[in-house]
Enzyme design. Structure first.
Site, PDB file in Angstrom:
ATOM      1  N   HIS A 178       0.789  -1.232   0.000  1.00 48.06           N
ATOM      2  CA  HIS A 178       0.000   0.000   0.000  1.00 48.06           C
ATOM      3  C   HIS A 178       0.822   1.284   0.000  1.00 48.06           C
ATOM      4  O   HIS A 178       0.321   2.350  -0.377  1.00 48.06           O
ATOM      5  CB  HIS A 178      -0.930   0.001   1.220  1.00 48.06           C
ATOM      6  CG  HIS A 178      -2.203   0.755   1.003  1.00 48.06           C
ATOM      7  ND1 HIS A 178      -2.286   1.888   0.222  1.00 48.06           N
ATOM      8  CD2 HIS A 178      -3.461   0.543   1.463  1.00 48.06           C
ATOM      9  CE1 HIS A 178      -3.535   2.336   0.211  1.00 48.06           C
ATOM     10  NE2 HIS A 178      -4.263   1.548   0.950  1.00 48.06           N
ATOM     11  N   TYR A 219     -14.756   5.616   8.531  1.00 49.10           N
ATOM     12  CA  TYR A 219     -13.730   6.097   7.589  1.00 49.10           C
ATOM     13  C   TYR A 219     -14.137   5.687   6.188  1.00 49.10           C
ATOM     14  O   TYR A 219     -14.345   4.509   5.912  1.00 49.10           O
ATOM     15  CB  TYR A 219     -12.386   5.467   7.961  1.00 49.10           C
ATOM     16  CG  TYR A 219     -11.197   5.867   7.118  1.00 49.10           C
ATOM     17  CD1 TYR A 219     -10.183   6.647   7.656  1.00 49.10           C
ATOM     18  CD2 TYR A 219     -11.044   5.442   5.804  1.00 49.10           C
ATOM     19  CE1 TYR A 219      -9.067   7.003   6.909  1.00 49.10           C
ATOM     20  CE2 TYR A 219      -9.946   5.806   5.040  1.00 49.10           C
ATOM     21  CZ  TYR A 219      -8.959   6.577   5.605  1.00 49.10           C
ATOM     22  OH  TYR A 219      -7.864   6.937   4.861  1.00 49.10           O
ATOM     23  N   THR A 267      -5.015  10.597  -0.628  1.00 52.86           N
ATOM     24  CA  THR A 267      -6.367  10.359  -0.110  1.00 52.86           C
ATOM     25  C   THR A 267      -6.715  11.358   0.985  1.00 52.86           C
ATOM     26  O   THR A 267      -5.857  12.030   1.543  1.00 52.86           O
ATOM     27  CB  THR A 267      -6.495   8.937   0.476  1.00 52.86           C
ATOM     28  OG1 THR A 267      -5.550   8.791   1.553  1.00 52.86           O
ATOM     29  CG2 THR A 267      -6.250   7.889  -0.578  1.00 52.86           C
TER      30      THR A 267
END
Length: 772
Positions: free
Chosen positions: A473, A589, A602
């Site tokens: 990630h 979230y 993001t």
């Protein structure tokens, strides 16, 4: 041995007469072709750098300016207002190429034209940046576009009409703005007021006021200074502190997975499917290197930042004791394949030519047919990347810093990506609901030692030809790998194809050197560390409950008839499902993107709003009229859409507070408010999966060519992770994760609540079943 013969360019023997060299023409030819290929890549990068640097200008536009200046001069019209003559006087006389007046005149006109051209580029680029800083179009009602926005859209189209390369817009993208502290604090308090009792909220309000008045002004000054100096005030700290400094295992906690097409199947031959996929990936990498991929555009006119794509290939996360680092290479000509506990190095090129799918299939089949056993310690070696980061860093330093272990590890870390040939079969069988969940579990963690979790991504091929990805990630977010995956599955299905027997098209080249086994010398101490990491990873994997399902009653088509955003519809349904599941609300979230800004990644949308909780409570009470419930739902949907737009346009809450917290740590300033905000758990973490970023095919013509999206592990030990893909007009895929060790959560139970919540909200709008 063919591989040994092709590994050297010449051989020599010592004779009584001297040294006898035997040159290998084939090997020298391959070296020569490799060198030519490398120089071609360098020249392409130089050319692209120039074209990117002058966008929206072009060499043709420069030539037009030069011709105009020269032509006007011959017509006795001085468009330079004397500047050409001034430049001519400044040129040195009677030396070098400036001897004749005609040469001096032409050179001065070329210099003037170049200056005008560069000023024009600067003006157009700054104008485009100013236009892209306008985000009012996002807040206008659908179908009610203002005249100002229409004019804005025309101007943006005019300035970006020339065919852009992948990174052409990077210098024209605006910087992410730093919100004001009062605005962020106000939005934060609004986001938690309905989640706290009166006493807790009053205490948080006092902390927020103290922070805003005393601590924040100093922190904000440093943050504004960084925003002026850096390209993006968030992204580098987010990458370092959220990802690279994390010491927990990457598997489940950070890495995520991506699924294959699940409703159609082109072949059952494992090696053939992998051959086409690897070939398509390297085709994509070639387009990436040449910047031939079109930038992703919102509404077809607003460019998204493409910088995350730079590290898609040839990238590995290197473990460190305090922090990891990302190692990115400009090129790699091989992949490493794991099969039955063994590692193989597979070359992707023959000289300067990319191997064809049929040749790659042959190489992968050779690995599948290889009967050799794993070396001692080799079978579970990849578990080191699945366990704790400190343990892996220490083992890497102690056992992999020299000799054959270093050479073998270098082969993995310098590979374009990692490939796993699994012995199990997985996929989606609509008749077997558990099949999709088992498929997801196999992609998320496998058997804990058959994925190299440090690579930018691992391409996984199951025995029945089904594929999938496990993705690290830190280097990028999910839409980036999704862009690659859409290209791969589209190219595989519609461009490369298979024979009637399921093999890749074409004939293999049998003289290709077979894949090389990587050689290891793993001592018993290292094997003990490997086993320890494996046990940590296995305990983590066994604790994950994953429930994946396809929601068939309706999809985007019906939701649009409810006159609301599909994302808002699903998010409100998740709130209703969570309240029914847990009997309370929680911080939620939802990931949104900030890629309209340079190097944006993001932002968090806090989707559990006061309006959504009011709707959920009214639904649960069951005493309200449908009209009242519809009104409450529309208010909740409008609030969610507004929060999402604010997050996308740089006015979010959490990234600003995160950066203020980082500054406070650098300055040694204590902030109880920031400490509490950043320690709050996200017990419901959600994400929508992007699709159709590339139009590889018409989804209306091929409605069954749908990937099922992907998923991730739960963020909190007593929480849920939910990803979803609104896959076309008539279906939605959900991936729900939780932990068995929590007595409060159950992924399948929550999934069933999601199903029912979606149906209950749809029934509010009385859409006939025939229209679903």
């Amino acid at each position: 041995m063919a591989e040994a013969h092709q590994a050297v360019a010449f051989q020599f023997t010592v004779t009584p007469e001297g040294v006898d060299f035997q040159l290998s023409r084939e090997a020298l030819k391959q070296i020569y072709l490799s060198g030519i290929n490398s120089w071609k890549k360098r020249l392409i990068r130089i050319k692209n750098g120039i074209l990117r640097g002058v966008y929206p200008g072009s060499p043709t536009s420069w030539l037009v300016v030069v011709i105009t200046t020269v032509g006007s001069s011959y017509c006795n019209v001085d468009i330079s207002r004397g500047l050409v003559c001034y430049i001519q006087r400044c040129l040195p006389e009677r030396c070098g190429p400036y001897r004749t007046p005609q040469t001096r005149a032409l050179l001065s006109m070329a210099v003037f034209s170049t200056g005008v051209w560069m000023m024009g580029i600067f003006f157009f680029r700054q104008t485009l940046k100013l236009l892209l800083s306008y985000h009012g179009w996002m807040f206008e009602m659908h179908g009610k576009t203002s005249c100002f926005t229409k004019v804005w859209a025309i101007c943006v189209r005019l300035l970006s009409s020339r065919r852009p390369m992948l990174y052409s817009f990077q210098a024209s993208l605006p910087k992410l703005p730093v919100p004001s502290v009062p605005a962020t604090v106000h939005r934060y308090l609004e986001s938690v007021q309905h989640l706290l009792d009166d006493e807790e909220y009053c205490r948080m309000e006092v902390l927020a006021k103290e922070f805003q008045e005393k601590t924040a002004p100093r922190l904000q000054k440093y943050l504004v200074l960084k925003s002026w100096w850096a390209t993006n005030y968030v992204s580098d700290w987010w990458e370092e502190y959220v990802y690279l400094r994390g010491r927990t295992p990457l598997m489940v906690n950070s890495n995520y997975y991506v699924m294959d097409l699940v409703l159609v199947k082109n072949t059952d031959v494992q090696a053939a499917r992998l051959g086409n996929a690897v070939h398509a990936m390297i085709m994509y990498r070639r387009k990436l290197d040449r910047e031939e991929i079109k930038p992703v555009m919102a509404l077809g006119i607003v460019p998204m930042c493409s910088y995350q794509m730079e590290r898609m290939f040839n990238t590995t996360r290197i473990p460190g004791k305090d922090a990891d680092m990302l190692q990115h290479l400009t090129d790699s000509r091989h992949v490493v394949v794991y099969h039955k506990g063994r590692f193989f190095k597979v070359w992707l090129y023959e000289g300067s030519h990319l191997l064809k799918p049929r040749d790659l299939e042959m190489q992968f089949q050779r690995i599948l047919d290889d009967p050799s056993p794993p070396q001692p310690g080799e079978e579970r070696l990849a578990a080191l990347t699945a366990g704790g980061r400190v343990e892996w860093a220490q083992a890497r330093q102690a056992f992999f810093s020299s000799g054959k272990n270093k050479a073998a590890l270098d082969a993995i870390e310098r590979a374009a990506f990692f490939v796993a040939l699994d012995e199990e079969s997985h996929g989606y069988d609509p008749e077997d609901e558990a099949s999709l969940s088992l498929y997801g579990k196999a992609l998320l963690h496998g058997n804990c030692c058959n994925r190299w979790f440090d690579k930018s991504f691992t391409l996984i091929a199951f025995k029945n030809g089904q594929l999938g990805l496990n993705t690290e990630h830190a280097w990028a977010d999910a839409p980036i790998i999704g862009h690659l995956w859409e290209f791969v599955v589209g190219t595989d299905a519609f461009h490369l194809g298979y024979t009637e027997t399921g093999h890749c098209l074409g004939k293999p080249n049998p003289v290709l050197a077979p894949p090389q086994r990587l050689q290891w010398d793993i001592p018993e101490q290292c094997q003990a560390v490997i086993e320890s990491s494996y046990q940590v990873a296995k305990a983590l994997a066994d604790d994950v409950e994953l429930y994946c399902f396809q929601f068939l009653p309706f999809g985007k088509g019906l939701i649009k008839k409810c006159r609301t955003s599909p994302d808002a519809f699903v998010q409100i349904a998740l709130q209703l499902a969570h309240f029914r599941d847990r009997g309370k609300f929680c911080l939620t979230y939802e990931a949104s993107m900030t890629r309209m800004f340079r190097e944006g990644r993001t932002e968090t949308v806090r989707s559990c709003t006061r309006e959504s909780t009011a709707f959920v409570q009214a639904m649960v009470e069951g005493r309200h009229m449908k009209a009242d419930l519809q009104d409450l739902f529309q208010k909740a949907a409008e609030k969610h859409q507004n929060m999402y737009r604010l997050a996308m346009t740089g006015a979010g809450i959490d990234r600003h507070l995160f950066c203020l917290y980082v500054v406070s740590k650098y300055l040694g300033v204590s902030s109880p408010f920031l400490a509490e905000v950043l320690s709050e758990p996200w017990r419901l973490s959600t994400s929508q999966i992007a699709q159709f970023q590339i139009r590889m095919f018409d989804p209306n013509k091929y409605p069954n060519h749908l990937a099922a999206g992907g998923g991730f592990g739960p963020v909190a030990d007593d929480g849920y992770g939910v990803s979803y893909m609104i896959a076309g007009e008539n279906t939605i895929f959900f991936h729900v994760s939780s932990k068995f060790s929590s007595s409060e959560t159950n992924a399948q139970r929550f999934g069933n609540h999601i199903r029912q919540a979606l149906l209950d909200i749809a029934d509010l709008f009385q859409v006939p079943k025939a229209d679903r």
